[in-house]
Design a protein around this motif. Structure first.
Motif, PDB file in Angstrom:
ATOM      1  N   ILE A   1       1.134  -6.749  -9.163  1.00 28.72           N
ATOM      2  CA  ILE A   1       1.223  -5.504  -8.402  1.00 28.72           C
ATOM      3  C   ILE A   1      -0.003  -4.609  -8.494  1.00 28.72           C
ATOM      4  CG2 ILE A   1       2.386  -3.948 -10.036  1.00 28.72           C
ATOM      5  CD1 ILE A   1       4.388  -3.436  -7.664  1.00 28.72           C
ATOM      6  N   ILE A   2      -0.724  -4.607  -9.594  1.00 28.52           N
ATOM      7  CA  ILE A   2      -1.870  -3.682  -9.689  1.00 28.52           C
ATOM      8  C   ILE A   2      -2.972  -4.038  -8.686  1.00 28.52           C
ATOM      9  CG2 ILE A   2      -3.656  -2.685 -11.182  1.00 28.52           C
ATOM     10  CD1 ILE A   2      -1.774  -2.553 -13.422  1.00 28.52           C
ATOM     11  N   PRO A   3      -3.406  -5.297  -8.575  1.00 26.53           N
ATOM     12  CA  PRO A   3      -4.450  -5.580  -7.576  1.00 26.53           C
ATOM     13  C   PRO A   3      -4.001  -5.253  -6.155  1.00 26.53           C
ATOM     14  CG  PRO A   3      -4.181  -7.422  -9.070  1.00 26.53           C
ATOM     15  CD  PRO A   3      -3.054  -6.495  -9.350  1.00 26.53           C
TER      16      PRO A   3
ATOM     17  N   ARG B   1       1.680  -6.437 -13.985  1.00 29.28           N
ATOM     18  CA  ARG B   1       0.356  -6.048 -13.499  1.00 29.28           C
ATOM     19  C   ARG B   1      -0.369  -7.144 -12.739  1.00 29.28           C
ATOM     20  NH1 ARG B   1      -2.541  -5.654 -19.338  1.00 29.28           N
ATOM     21  NH2 ARG B   1      -0.853  -6.902 -20.156  1.00 29.28           N
ATOM     22  N   ALA B   2      -0.159  -8.418 -13.119  1.00 27.79           N
ATOM     23  CA  ALA B   2      -0.898  -9.491 -12.453  1.00 27.79           C
ATOM     24  C   ALA B   2      -0.604  -9.488 -10.958  1.00 27.79           C
ATOM     25  CB  ALA B   2      -0.518 -10.835 -13.057  1.00 27.79           C
TER      26      ALA B   2
ATOM     27  N   LEU C   1       4.305  -1.186 -13.927  1.00 28.34           N
ATOM     28  CA  LEU C   1       3.000  -1.706 -13.506  1.00 28.34           C
ATOM     29  C   LEU C   1       2.395  -2.582 -14.595  1.00 28.34           C
ATOM     30  CD1 LEU C   1       1.416   1.468 -11.860  1.00 28.34           C
ATOM     31  CD2 LEU C   1       2.120  -0.611 -10.690  1.00 28.34           C
ATOM     32  N   LEU C   2       2.537  -2.163 -15.857  1.00 29.57           N
ATOM     33  CA  LEU C   2       1.978  -2.940 -16.962  1.00 29.57           C
ATOM     34  C   LEU C   2       2.668  -4.295 -17.076  1.00 29.57           C
ATOM     35  CD1 LEU C   2       1.602  -0.142 -19.636  1.00 29.57           C
ATOM     36  CD2 LEU C   2      -0.230  -1.646 -18.894  1.00 29.57           C
ATOM     37  N   LYS C   3       4.001  -4.290 -16.875  1.00 31.53           N
ATOM     38  CA  LYS C   3       4.745  -5.541 -17.017  1.00 31.53           C
ATOM     39  C   LYS C   3       4.426  -6.517 -15.899  1.00 31.53           C
ATOM     40  CE  LYS C   3       8.586  -3.916 -19.751  1.00 31.53           C
ATOM     41  NZ  LYS C   3       9.962  -3.444 -19.722  1.00 31.53           N
TER      42      LYS C   3
END
Lengths: 197, 197
Positions: free
Chosen positions: B38-40, B35-36, B31-33
């Motif tokens: 997948i997180i939203p 994040r742009a 998720l951190l890698k």
């Protein structure tokens, strides 16, 4: 079949590593059942990470600040640099709490099959850090795979002319390991590198 | 060790079924890698589900509306009711697309060990639906476990006096099943219930 919101969530969760559609379905069902407790908590955690975590411009670690708290710390040895493949390796070393120097994250290892060349890795930054931060020792804590070992040899060849101590992690039988369950490669290596008592 | 926001997210993810700390760490790192992207998307999906999904007051299904789209559908047989343990069973039956009646979700099966009694299950509602919706056939699609079979017998005893066709799913060798890999119980059952050709 299932409602499209649920289906969308299943699809998104199924994309995460180590999950497939079946385990994603189980997770979404669990979220639906406990949603009052767990969904807002999960959304908040994700939002916090999204808003606050950045990549450290020095070592590549994730932190709320850049340079990260490890790079800024005055309690760590400034002259020792541990070169690792990925942030998960940093987490693993920090969990042990045995290493007190600084880190440098390459972001991968050289791979002919995946087409990863030295330009794709964070090597230039490492070389400039060695000069700027007056590093005297480099520990190459790269994976004991073929690609990891090739990367190790490549980096150590770059460091040959510099006056630095370069070391790599010891290889052999892991703690608690039984010979019966170990592969031939590890046993051969442990035999070759046997220690005099 | 890791930043507290990251650690909090790892803890929350590790609580999900079929995940532990190690796989949670892998997921959070992913998720951190990414994040742009997948997180939203993940936050939106979770929020959509949290805001819109409710429990159908008739059958217990999850949907954006209550009664759910299956209960409201005029393309499904109104007189056949399939009694199931959980929503995952409804999803499994709907994936096949072979069943065209309505559902009733018990929310579990009777269990002496876990202390689940008939009062804990959605049985009263089922009995009132049978009268209100003029159900003529009940299919008990409960798991082929001891608890599932006890629940099946309990429900069929409740329905004895009503003039309804009650059936259960056939048991035997699954499609593609090889005898060598099947347990003795299944083989015995398949032998006992053998079909004349």
């Amino acid at each position: 079949m299932t409602d499209s919101y649920i289906e969308q969530l299943i699809k998104t969760v199924a994309k995460l590593p180590s999950l497939g559609t079946r385990s994603a379905r189980r997770i979404v069902l669990y979220l639906l059942k406990k949603r009052a407790n767990i969904i807002p908590q999960l959304i908040k955690s994700l939002q916090d990470v999204y808003d606050n975590i950045k990549v450290c411009e020095v070592c590549g670690n994730y932190d709320t600040q850049s340079p990260c708290s490890i790079c800024c710390s005055c309690n760590r040895e400034n002259n020792v640099l541990c070169v690792i493949q990925d942030i998960s390796d940093l987490w693993a070393l920090e969990r042990g709490g045995l290493y007190k120097g600084k880190y440098h994250i390459l972001g991968g290892v050289l791979s002919a099959i995946e087409g990863i060349t030295p330009d794709d890795l964070n090597i230039d930054k490492m070389l400039s850090r060695i000069d700027e931060e007056e590093i005297t020792e480099i520990i190459l804590a790269l994976p004991a795979t073929v690609d990891g070992q090739i990367t190790m040899h490549y980096i150590s060849s770059l460091l040959k002319d510099k006056n630095i101590k370069v070391s790599t992690l010891a290889q052999g039988i892991p703690v608690g390991g039984e010979l019966d369950y170990l592969d031939d490669g590890t046993i051969k290596l442990a035999l070759d590198m046997r220690k005099q008592l």
